[in-house]
Design a protein around this motif. Structure first.
Motif, short mmCIF file in Angstrom:
data_model
loop_
_atom_site.label_atom_id
_atom_site.label_comp_id
_atom_site.label_asym_id
_atom_site.label_seq_id
_atom_site.Cartn_x
_atom_site.Cartn_y
_atom_site.Cartn_z
N ARG A 3 0.82 -1.19 0.00
CA ARG A 3 0.00 0.00 0.00
C ARG A 3 0.87 1.25 0.00
N GLU A 9 -3.61 0.14 -3.60
CA GLU A 9 -3.01 -1.17 -3.56
C GLU A 9 -2.14 -1.32 -4.79
N THR A 60 -8.32 -4.51 3.14
CA THR A 60 -8.62 -3.14 3.58
C THR A 60 -9.99 -3.07 4.24
N TYR A 383 -8.33 3.68 -2.22
CA TYR A 383 -9.21 3.92 -1.09
C TYR A 383 -9.18 5.38 -0.68
#
Length: 396
Positions: A3, A9, A60, A383
């Motif tokens: 990450r 990712e 995650t 994210y």
């Protein structure tokens, strides 16, 4: 995967893939968890993270769920559960899809709770020497896993013997609903009655499990009688409606967490009669601007949705021309001032008029579950902590 500080990712080689990204809004995920917790306030909450958290990224989402105070996670496959343990998860974790010959020892060693719905599975768990935590599964009408009504008493009796021997601890009794998304059907009430009967048989055999659990996403939101001690939402945790005939995601108070978007890799103008994509079954009816979207069925875009699904370009919905190919598909950009590199939103929350995963499901003749879970491994996830805006390259 590793990450980056940007929350992406990345693959082992760290190659930046600017063609597309799946953005997962973790604030929406947390909001959905709170909505589900409020829907079943007297029950413990399990968030199901099978199938790579329904395409959202299991590692995650598992960490985020734990940070939100979720006591239980659920996976279908043993490997999914062990991967979470390898990632550092140490909370309560249940896995339920096994086949004869399964080596249960790694699960027992990792303190993963194991579903047992047949005698062969119980024997396999007992063979590890334990101590193992098991959840006995009964088939209440779905017709898939779980002991039948006829086999249930013998399974319960054998589990009680193993419990007395100190090899297993029967932590739970559970089953799965077949049509909780249809509140007009009486099948859920029949399954609840069958589940109550199965629990009574277990009590009579001397079992006293801490948990009874039956409710999936739809039952968590629609059927309080099915909540028992634990609810197991999956799809709803990621913000999709588990019962679209009843209410949209917004109608249930859910926020879709995933936005799938790409960049146009080419824009060209062709005359009327120009064929598009494979098979020569599609031809332009007028001079047409074609846009090439570098995503295909290898990334999880349904091939069968090609002639009816829409995407959003520049805030306007446009249709797909021809079938979706393995790595790309073509859209009609006529009337738009579009260029290579412009953003294409395949689906998202729908707040800005873009298609949703449910729209794609209707176009493909399937369900929202399939749209998000089929997203391929070539597609990295990024994210964010709030609704995604702007563009960032993602790592493949």
């Amino acid at each position: 995967m590793r990450r980056s500080q940007a929350g992406e990712e990345q693959g082992a080689v760290g190659v930046v893939d600017l063609r597309a990204e799946a953005v997962v809004d973790l604030a929406a995920f947390r909001s959905n968890i709170e909505r589900l917790r409020a829907a079943a306030p007297t029950s413990q909450l399990m968030v199901v993270v099978k199938a790579d958290a329904y395409g959202h990224g299991a590692a995650t989402c598992a960490r985020e769920a734990r940070a939100a105070g979720v006591p239980w996670l659920g996976t279908a496959l043993p490997g999914e559960a062990l991967a979470l343990r390898a990632d550092g998860d140490r909370g309560r974790l249940l896995t339920w899809l096994h086949s004869p010959g399964q080596d249960f020892a790694p699960l027992v060693a990792a303190e993963v709770d194991i579903s047992v719905g047949a005698r062969w599975a119980l024997d396999g768990v007992v063979a590890t020497g334990g101590p193992a935590r098991v959840h006995l599964k009964v088939d209440t009408g779905l017709g898939r896993g779980g002991a039948s009504r006829e086999d249930w008493p013998a399974l319960v009796a054998a589990a009680r013997r193993a419990e007395r021997d100190g090899v297993v601890r029967v932590v739970g009794i559970w089953s799965h609903l077949s049509c909780a998304d249809d509140p007009t059907c009486d099948c859920t009430a029949r399954q609840i009655a069958a589940f109550e009967e199965a629990c009574a048989v277990a009590r009579a055999a001397g079992l006293d499990p801490e948990l009874r659990h039956l409710a999936n996403s739809a039952a968590t939101l629609l059927t309080p009688a099915a909540h028992y001690d634990l609810v197991r939402p999956g799809l709803a945790a990621y913000g999709l409606s588990p019962a679209p005939a009843v209410a949209t995601a917004a109608g249930f108070g859910l926020r879709p967490a995933l936005t799938l978007r790409a960049r146009l890799s080419a824009v060209k103008h062709v005359p009327a009669g120009h064929t598009v994509s494979y098979g020569h079954a599609t031809a332009t009816r007028r001079p047409t601007a074609l846009g090439l979207v570098p995503l295909g069925y290898a990334d999880g875009v349904p091939r069968g949705a090609g002639r009816s699904a829409e995407v959003s370009v520049g805030g306007r919905r446009v249709g797909i021309l021809g079938p979706v190919a393995m790595d790309q598909f073509v859209v009609d950009l006529t009337g738009l001032d579009a260029s290579a590199g412009d953003e294409v939103v395949l689906f998202g929350p729908g707040a800005d008029g873009e298609p949703t995963a449910e729209d794609w499901a209707r176009a493909a003749g399937t369900i929202g579950y399939e749209i998000v879970t089929r997203l391929g491994s070539r597609l990295a996830r990024r994210y964010t902590a709030e609704s995604a805006t702007g563009w960032s390259g993602c790592s493949g």
